[in-house]
Every structure is written in C-alpha cells, then in structure tokens.
Design a protein around this motif. Sequence first.
Motif, mmCIF file in Angstrom:
data_model
loop_
_atom_site.group_PDB
_atom_site.id
_atom_site.type_symbol
_atom_site.label_atom_id
_atom_site.label_comp_id
_atom_site.label_asym_id
_atom_site.label_seq_id
_atom_site.Cartn_x
_atom_site.Cartn_y
_atom_site.Cartn_z
ATOM 1 N N GLN A 1 27.441 -3.869 43.272
ATOM 2 C CA GLN A 1 27.546 -5.287 42.935
ATOM 3 C C GLN A 1 28.853 -5.881 43.434
ATOM 4 O OE1 GLN A 1 26.996 -5.721 38.731
ATOM 5 N NE2 GLN A 1 24.930 -4.884 38.775
ATOM 6 N N GLY A 2 29.864 -5.078 43.592
ATOM 7 C CA GLY A 2 31.145 -5.565 44.087
ATOM 8 C C GLY A 2 31.940 -6.290 43.012
ATOM 9 N N VAL A 3 33.100 -6.764 43.428
ATOM 10 C CA VAL A 3 34.011 -7.461 42.518
ATOM 11 C C VAL A 3 33.717 -8.954 42.585
ATOM 12 C CG1 VAL A 3 36.443 -7.934 42.027
ATOM 13 C CG2 VAL A 3 35.766 -5.702 42.906
ATOM 14 N N PRO A 4 33.514 -9.607 41.441
ATOM 15 C CA PRO A 4 33.274 -11.050 41.452
ATOM 16 C C PRO A 4 34.457 -11.792 42.085
ATOM 17 C CG PRO A 4 32.767 -10.141 39.290
ATOM 18 C CD PRO A 4 33.422 -9.055 40.082
ATOM 19 N N ASP A 5 34.174 -12.907 42.730
ATOM 20 C CA ASP A 5 35.212 -13.678 43.425
ATOM 21 C C ASP A 5 36.367 -14.042 42.507
ATOM 22 O OD1 ASP A 5 33.780 -13.546 45.777
ATOM 23 O OD2 ASP A 5 32.831 -15.508 45.499
ATOM 24 N N ARG A 6 36.070 -14.419 41.263
ATOM 25 C CA ARG A 6 37.157 -14.836 40.369
ATOM 26 C C ARG A 6 38.088 -13.671 40.043
ATOM 27 N NH1 ARG A 6 32.890 -15.536 35.679
ATOM 28 N NH2 ARG A 6 32.983 -13.452 34.837
ATOM 29 N N PHE A 7 37.548 -12.451 39.953
ATOM 30 C CA PHE A 7 38.401 -11.289 39.710
ATOM 31 C C PHE A 7 39.226 -10.957 40.946
ATOM 32 C CE2 PHE A 7 35.289 -9.448 36.357
ATOM 33 C CZ PHE A 7 35.750 -10.355 35.431
ATOM 34 N N ALA A 8 38.607 -11.068 42.117
ATOM 35 C CA ALA A 8 39.329 -10.798 43.355
ATOM 36 C C ALA A 8 40.486 -11.780 43.518
ATOM 37 C CB ALA A 8 38.377 -10.885 44.547
ATOM 38 N N GLU A 9 40.271 -13.040 43.158
ATOM 39 C CA GLU A 9 41.331 -14.051 43.235
ATOM 40 C C GLU A 9 42.459 -13.729 42.264
ATOM 41 O OE1 GLU A 9 43.584 -17.120 44.468
ATOM 42 O OE2 GLU A 9 41.778 -16.351 45.420
#
Length: 74
Positions: free
Chosen positions: A42-50
């Motif tokens: 699923q990968g890392v959600p964009d908000r967590f990556a930010e």
Amino acid sequence: MKEVKSQLSKSPGPGKQGGLNAEIQSRIGHQLRAMYDDVVRQGVPDRFAELIRKLDTPEGGAGGDTTAKPDGRE
C-alpha cells in the motif's frame, strides 16, 4: 485457519510442553507475511511522506518551521 484454531485449543497431554509445533508456526508465519505484504504494497500515504520530509529538513532550512524551539515549544 480452522485447523490451526482447533489444534491450538487442544490441551497438551501429560508430560508435553505447551507450544506450537513447526507446522503450525510455519502456517502462522505464512499468513502473517501475506498480511504484512499487503500493508507494505500500500505504501506510505502522501501526508505521512510530507511529515517525514519536514522532519528530515534541518532546522532553519527551506520549507521548515522556524518558529518551533528545539524543545518543541513555539
């Protein structure tokens, strides 16, 4: 999975240690890997990556919040 539950619920006989045999451990391992593989895909959600990018930015660097003190207070 029902087989594993039924084997787990059986109490060990006299002189036997409680625990899981190698086959049950292997089945549990395969099922856990399958579940965690789905999570990893699923990968890392964009908000967590930010958020991680912001945390990795040196203090005072471009895009960083310079109002926060090193102890976390503003």
